[in-house]
Design a protein around this motif. Structure first.
Motif, mmCIF file in Angstrom:
data_model
loop_
_atom_site.group_PDB
_atom_site.id
_atom_site.type_symbol
_atom_site.label_atom_id
_atom_site.label_comp_id
_atom_site.label_asym_id
_atom_site.label_seq_id
_atom_site.Cartn_x
_atom_site.Cartn_y
_atom_site.Cartn_z
ATOM 1 N N MET A 485 0.888 -1.143 -0.099
ATOM 2 C CA MET A 485 0.279 0.133 0.054
ATOM 3 C C MET A 485 0.930 1.149 0.072
ATOM 4 S SD MET A 485 -3.034 -1.190 -0.602
ATOM 5 C CE MET A 485 -3.806 0.462 -0.220
ATOM 6 N N ARG A 486 1.998 1.331 0.606
ATOM 7 C CA ARG A 486 2.862 2.326 0.725
ATOM 8 C C ARG A 486 3.195 2.469 -0.707
ATOM 9 N NH1 ARG A 486 5.573 0.719 6.287
ATOM 10 N NH2 ARG A 486 4.534 2.382 7.575
ATOM 11 N N MET A 487 3.574 1.462 -1.605
ATOM 12 C CA MET A 487 3.904 1.560 -3.121
ATOM 13 C C MET A 487 2.815 2.196 -3.670
ATOM 14 S SD MET A 487 5.640 -2.175 -3.808
ATOM 15 C CE MET A 487 6.983 -2.896 -2.800
ATOM 16 N N ALA A 488 1.693 1.724 -3.504
ATOM 17 C CA ALA A 488 0.493 2.428 -4.434
ATOM 18 C C ALA A 488 0.541 3.652 -4.128
ATOM 19 C CB ALA A 488 -0.693 1.864 -3.647
ATOM 20 N N LEU A 489 0.703 4.369 -2.938
ATOM 21 C CA LEU A 489 0.493 5.880 -2.661
ATOM 22 C C LEU A 489 1.781 6.547 -2.990
ATOM 23 C CD1 LEU A 489 -1.849 7.350 -1.049
ATOM 24 C CD2 LEU A 489 -1.823 4.727 -0.940
ATOM 25 N N GLU A 490 2.822 5.915 -3.134
ATOM 26 C CA GLU A 490 4.127 6.579 -3.885
ATOM 27 C C GLU A 490 3.782 6.727 -5.052
ATOM 28 O OE1 GLU A 490 7.473 3.932 -3.243
ATOM 29 O OE2 GLU A 490 7.363 4.632 -1.139
ATOM 30 N N ASP A 491 3.116 5.760 -5.804
ATOM 31 C CA ASP A 491 2.936 5.662 -7.375
ATOM 32 C C ASP A 491 1.877 6.725 -7.456
ATOM 33 O OD1 ASP A 491 4.966 3.906 -7.509
ATOM 34 O OD2 ASP A 491 3.810 2.286 -8.060
ATOM 35 N N ILE A 492 0.860 6.871 -6.619
ATOM 36 C CA ILE A 492 -0.230 7.916 -7.090
ATOM 37 C C ILE A 492 0.360 9.216 -6.807
ATOM 38 C CG2 ILE A 492 -2.316 8.628 -6.054
ATOM 39 C CD1 ILE A 492 -3.185 5.761 -5.529
ATOM 40 N N ARG A 493 1.047 9.589 -5.630
ATOM 41 C CA ARG A 493 1.733 10.718 -5.579
ATOM 42 C C ARG A 493 2.440 11.045 -6.851
ATOM 43 N NH1 ARG A 493 2.980 8.604 -0.413
ATOM 44 N NH2 ARG A 493 1.487 9.451 1.188
ATOM 45 N N ALA A 494 3.265 10.247 -7.370
ATOM 46 C CA ALA A 494 4.008 10.580 -8.525
ATOM 47 C C ALA A 494 3.208 10.904 -9.733
ATOM 48 C CB ALA A 494 5.203 9.476 -8.832
ATOM 49 N N ALA A 495 2.201 9.964 -9.957
ATOM 50 C CA ALA A 495 1.448 10.126 -11.087
ATOM 51 C C ALA A 495 0.649 11.642 -11.133
ATOM 52 C CB ALA A 495 0.349 9.077 -10.970
ATOM 53 N N VAL A 496 0.170 11.975 -9.886
ATOM 54 C CA VAL A 496 -0.524 13.044 -10.030
ATOM 55 C C VAL A 496 0.351 14.351 -10.175
ATOM 56 C CG1 VAL A 496 -1.644 14.854 -8.021
ATOM 57 C CG2 VAL A 496 -2.223 12.505 -8.122
ATOM 58 N N ALA A 497 1.632 14.311 -9.479
ATOM 59 C CA ALA A 497 2.588 15.343 -9.819
ATOM 60 C C ALA A 497 3.100 15.284 -11.257
ATOM 61 C CB ALA A 497 3.830 15.138 -9.126
#
Length: 500
Positions: A485-497
């Motif tokens: 889940m930490r990986m998922a949130l890292e990837d979501i943050r990066a994708a939003v940016a």
């Protein structure tokens, strides 16, 4: 037609008794080893498959969460004519594990957060191997009483989990779609006359499409299914439901069934089941709860609070291949009055053995559309007996924690809006940009989702509800833990940016 040679049995002329010619010489025996594997070969092929499967399970944490690039070409390459001669098992195993399996959604992996994740417990696969090799017939009780009782145990366990009385019956099916179909046929038989086309079924505008399909297969036209509006939490509006029922009665229609949700696929919404039960009692409706996704959270304290009132339902759909992490093809229907299933499905045939006289036993051919069926009960029974239900309860509690954690983490990302808070382990969100047109905002969110999926560590999917495209996260795999889940949130943050 007697004496014309056209009848059956004794009416047929002797020379027409069979179209098969007797063999001219001795009957040629097929080599014993042609289809019956010798013990050493049986051991060899199972061991080869097992080694590949162990490697596969070990590879899941590092494998892409979805890989369908080039899958169309692979699919076309696998088209073939019916083979006359055989192929080495090793080569066939290579086709499956090296070419076909990799080009798919990795539904058994820890990063699969899309749709409603499946499971893939190896213990259940072992159960299927035992069931398939022994190949006992569990469609009728007399053919395998002890094995049928093992499956009946599973049905009783599920009924007890739902708070049902001893008169209830639990039936394992191929999945939630078949469970919903059987439930609607049973409701139709219990609540409507033989001429049933005046009947009306009610469900929410968030219901699974299998409800509409089940109604069609049960003989109802699309106009007999009323989709009722939902509130800001995507839950069935009881005021709109009551108004629709009154309107239909005034038009001479016959309201007969209400399908409520305990975890929708779109947003994970759980309807107010206590209120739904009250409306159903007042109006004389059969109450069916589609809990295919959410039902097994009844094992947890939080899940029982969210689904208060489910025990008042006339029937409940569950999917063990979701909340019990079992292989696809394992659904369940629970019916409060087990006799209703018999009244809807039991027919007599001269060639079948008699059903058991004792009420304590169940003959599955009398309570479902199926006669021939696989021994589904073993793939539920074996993992539960090996680990105890507490292991499943703890895993489901973890999924509730992970979904709540994800929602909190998403709230910390600038511009992200939680549209559907997790009522269980599913949530929906989107990136919001004030002033951006609706179409452009939807396109932006699709780009965010695609950017997350392109990284390969997790796979998420979207939906459209209320005219808006939403990104969904569903945490349900027993292999998904906080690290993923930490990986998922890292990837979501990066994708939003990257995309905004």
């Amino acid at each position: 037609m007697s004496g014309t040679g056209q009848g059956r049995g004794g009416d047929r002329r002797p020379e027409e008794a069979s179209e098969l010619e007797a063999p001219a010489g001795e009957i040629r025996g097929v080599e014993a080893t042609e289809l019956e594997l010798p013990a050493d070969e049986m051991r060899r092929v199972v061991q080869l498959a097992l080694e590949r499967l162990i490697d596969h399970v070990r590879s899941l944490p590092g494998a892409a969460s979805a890989d369908v690039a080039g899958a169309v070409e692979v699919a076309r390459s696998l088209r073939e004519e019916l083979p006359e001669e055989g192929t080495r098992f090793e080569d066939l195993l290579g086709v499956l594990m090296d070419r076909a399996v990799p080009k798919s959604f990795n539904t058994a992996g820890p990063g699969y957060l899309a749709y409603i994740p499946g499971g893939g417990l190896v213990q259940a696969a072992v159960a299927d191997l035992i069931a398939d090799v022994t190949n006992r017939f569990v469609g009728v009780w007399m053919a395998a009483p002890a094995l049928v009782e093992i499956e009946a145990n599973v049905g009783r366990w599920l009924c007890a989990m739902a708070g049902y009385p001893g008169s209830a019956l639990g039936l394992l099916t191929t999945g939630g779609s078949m469970a919903n179909f059987i439930a609607l046929v049973t409701a139709r038989r219990e609540r409507l006359p033989e001429d049933f086309l005046s009947g009306v079924l009610y469900t929410s505008d968030q219901a699974h499409h299998s409800v509409q399909k089940a109604a069609l297969l049960a003989g109802f036209p699309p106009s007999s299914v009323r989709a009722i509006a939902t509130d800001e939490r995507f839950r069935l509006r009881m005021d709109a439901l009551s108004a629709a029922i009154a309107e239909d009665r005034a038009r001479g229609r016959t309201p007969f069934c209400l399908v409520a949700n305990a975890g929708t696929t779109n947003t994970g919404a759980v309807d107010d089941l206590e209120a739904a039960a009250a409306v159903a009692r007042r109006e004389g409706l059969w109450l069916h709860v589609d809990a295919a996704y959410g039902g097994f959270f009844l094992l947890t304290e939080r899940g029982r609070r969210v689904m208060r009132g489910i025990e008042a339902a006339d029937s409940i759909t569950l999917d063990p291949h979701k909340g019990m992490f079992l292989p696809y093809g394992t659904g369940a229907l629970l019916v409060r009055d087990g006799g209703a299933l018999r009244r809807a499905h039991s027919v007599h045939a001269e060639y079948l053995p008699a059903a058991p006289d004792e009420a304590e036993f169940v003959d599955y051919s009398t309570v479902s559309p199926e006669l021939s069926r696989d021994f589904r009960g073993l793939r539920v029974w074996l993992p539960v007996k090996m680990h105890g239900i507490g292991a499943f309860r703890r895993a489901l509690d973890e999924k509730l924690d992970l979904a709540a954690w994800a929602a909190g983490a998403l709230r910390g990302i600038d511009g992200v809006e939680i549209v559907a808070e997790p009522q269980l382990s599913l949530l929906a969100f989107r990136v919001a940009r004030p002033g951006l047109a609706a179409d452009a905002l939807d396109a932006l969110n699709r780009r965010v989702m695609d950017a997350v999926n392109a990284r390969g560590r997790v796979y998420i999917t979207g939906t459209v509800t209320g005219g808006r495209f939403l990104i969904r996260i569903c945490v349900l795999s027993f292999r998904t833990h906080l690290e993923r889940m930490r990986m998922a949130l890292e990837d979501i943050r990066a994708a939003v940016a990257e995309t905004t």
